[in-house]
Design a protein around this motif. Structure first.
Motif, PDB file in Angstrom:
ATOM      1  N   UNK A 133      -5.083   1.819 -18.231  1.00  0.00           N
ATOM      2  CA  UNK A 133      -5.302   3.105 -17.582  1.00  0.00           C
ATOM      3  C   UNK A 133      -5.044   3.028 -16.076  1.00  0.00           C
ATOM      4  N   UNK A 134      -5.186   1.826 -15.506  1.00  0.00           N
ATOM      5  CA  UNK A 134      -5.018   1.649 -14.061  1.00  0.00           C
ATOM      6  C   UNK A 134      -3.606   1.271 -13.655  1.00  0.00           C
ATOM      7  N   UNK A 135      -2.732   0.951 -14.604  1.00  0.00           N
ATOM      8  CA  UNK A 135      -1.370   0.541 -14.278  1.00  0.00           C
ATOM      9  C   UNK A 135      -0.846  -0.477 -15.262  1.00  0.00           C
TER      10      UNK A 135
ATOM     11  N   UNK B 222       2.900 -13.266 -10.866  1.00  0.00           N
ATOM     12  CA  UNK B 222       2.143 -12.170 -11.483  1.00  0.00           C
ATOM     13  C   UNK B 222       2.280 -10.938 -10.598  1.00  0.00           C
ATOM     14  N   UNK B 223       2.694  -9.829 -11.205  1.00  0.00           N
ATOM     15  CA  UNK B 223       2.780  -8.565 -10.472  1.00  0.00           C
ATOM     16  C   UNK B 223       1.922  -7.526 -11.180  1.00  0.00           C
ATOM     17  N   UNK B 224       1.124  -6.817 -10.386  1.00  0.00           N
ATOM     18  CA  UNK B 224       0.307  -5.724 -10.891  1.00  0.00           C
ATOM     19  C   UNK B 224       0.715  -4.460 -10.157  1.00  0.00           C
ATOM     20  N   UNK B 225       0.905  -3.379 -10.898  1.00  0.00           N
ATOM     21  CA  UNK B 225       1.312  -2.119 -10.314  1.00  0.00           C
ATOM     22  C   UNK B 225       0.365  -1.008 -10.728  1.00  0.00           C
ATOM     23  N   UNK B 226       0.299   0.023  -9.913  1.00  0.00           N
ATOM     24  CA  UNK B 226      -0.509   1.183 -10.275  1.00  0.00           C
ATOM     25  C   UNK B 226       0.243   2.115 -11.226  1.00  0.00           C
TER      26      UNK B 226
ATOM     27  N   UNK C 160       0.835  -1.207   0.000  1.00  0.00           N
ATOM     28  CA  UNK C 160       0.000   0.000   0.000  1.00  0.00           C
ATOM     29  C   UNK C 160       0.868   1.255   0.000  1.00  0.00           C
ATOM     30  N   UNK C 161       0.347   2.299  -0.598  1.00  0.00           N
ATOM     31  CA  UNK C 161       1.013   3.593  -0.563  1.00  0.00           C
ATOM     32  C   UNK C 161       0.443   4.394   0.611  1.00  0.00           C
ATOM     33  N   UNK C 162       1.033   5.537   0.938  1.00  0.00           N
ATOM     34  CA  UNK C 162       0.590   6.288   2.120  1.00  0.00           C
ATOM     35  C   UNK C 162      -0.888   6.700   2.128  1.00  0.00           C
ATOM     36  N   UNK C 163      -1.513   6.866   0.974  1.00  0.00           N
ATOM     37  CA  UNK C 163      -2.928   7.271   0.971  1.00  0.00           C
ATOM     38  C   UNK C 163      -3.877   6.091   1.184  1.00  0.00           C
ATOM     39  N   UNK C 164      -3.330   4.891   1.439  1.00  0.00           N
ATOM     40  CA  UNK C 164      -4.155   3.727   1.740  1.00  0.00           C
ATOM     41  C   UNK C 164      -4.552   2.890   0.536  1.00  0.00           C
ATOM     42  N   UNK C 165      -4.167   3.292  -0.662  1.00  0.00           N
ATOM     43  CA  UNK C 165      -4.502   2.524  -1.870  1.00  0.00           C
ATOM     44  C   UNK C 165      -3.375   1.545  -2.201  1.00  0.00           C
ATOM     45  N   UNK C 166      -3.759   0.422  -2.802  1.00  0.00           N
ATOM     46  CA  UNK C 166      -2.771  -0.584  -3.206  1.00  0.00           C
ATOM     47  C   UNK C 166      -1.943  -0.030  -4.358  1.00  0.00           C
ATOM     48  N   UNK C 167      -0.630  -0.137  -4.222  1.00  0.00           N
ATOM     49  CA  UNK C 167       0.250   0.296  -5.307  1.00  0.00           C
ATOM     50  C   UNK C 167       0.817  -0.879  -6.096  1.00  0.00           C
ATOM     51  N   UNK C 168       0.971  -2.041  -5.437  1.00  0.00           N
ATOM     52  CA  UNK C 168       1.551  -3.189  -6.122  1.00  0.00           C
ATOM     53  C   UNK C 168       1.069  -4.469  -5.444  1.00  0.00           C
TER      54      UNK C 168
END
Length: 177
Positions: free
Chosen positions: A138-140, A153-157, A88-96
């Protein structure tokens, strides 16, 4: 005799009515594949974030450096022996998110194809011997590869798939897959 004459039509009428015996129990119909698209084709369900804790095969600093964002929290799924890791990133959303599957070769390939469909992704073959795909949306971006019975499998923002590829390579090296 009169009673017999009056009863005869009633007996004839009742004789035509038989009983129907139903055996077994009613069962609900199975859910359709579209009811859970993440489980279509018998694939394992998408991992869900669970307990907060360290990812057993990927350090937060590696993710921060590769993805270019500070990691404020890590949650892991209940999957064993390789839980999926949610950074998670500091704003609480998943980044990876990183998912590791080890089991059946067909399932490993199908998971990669689900994450990076053959008809809409670019071919991936890094690290050597691994095959799959990568794509940006558009999402990453996502980078997904399989080798034998394993898939990573890796997903990133972030829109650059190189960030997801870097993470996948680190996971494969850490787990010695």
């Amino acid at each position: 005799m009169r009673r017999l004459v009056l009863l005869a039509p009633a007996v004839a009428l009742l004789a035509g009515c038989g009983t129907t015996t139903v055996t077994g129990t009613a069962a609900p119909s199975p859910p359709s594949a579209s009811a859970n698209s993440s489980n279509a084709g018998g694939l394992p369900p998408d991992p869900q974030p669970g307990a907060t804790g360290d990812c057993p095969y990927l350090d937060s600093e590696v993710v921060a450096e590769a993805n270019g964002q500070h990691v404020s929290k890590v949650r892991v799924s209940a999957d064993q022996p390789h839980p999926a890791c949610f950074f998670y990133r500091p704003d609480g959303k998943v980044q990876l998110t990183v998912r590791v599957y080890v089991g059946d070769a067909k399932t490993a390939t199908a998971l990669v194809n689900q994450a990076a469909p053959l008809d809409s992704s670019n071919p991936a073959s890094d690290p050597s011997g691994w095959k799959g795909g990568y794509l940006s949306t558009d999402d990453g971006a996502v980078y997904a590869v399989a080798k034998g019975t394993a898939a990573v499998i890796a997903s990133t923002n972030q829109k650059q798939s190189v960030k997801a590829r870097t993470v996948v390579k680190k996971v494969i090296a850490a787990l010695k897959l």
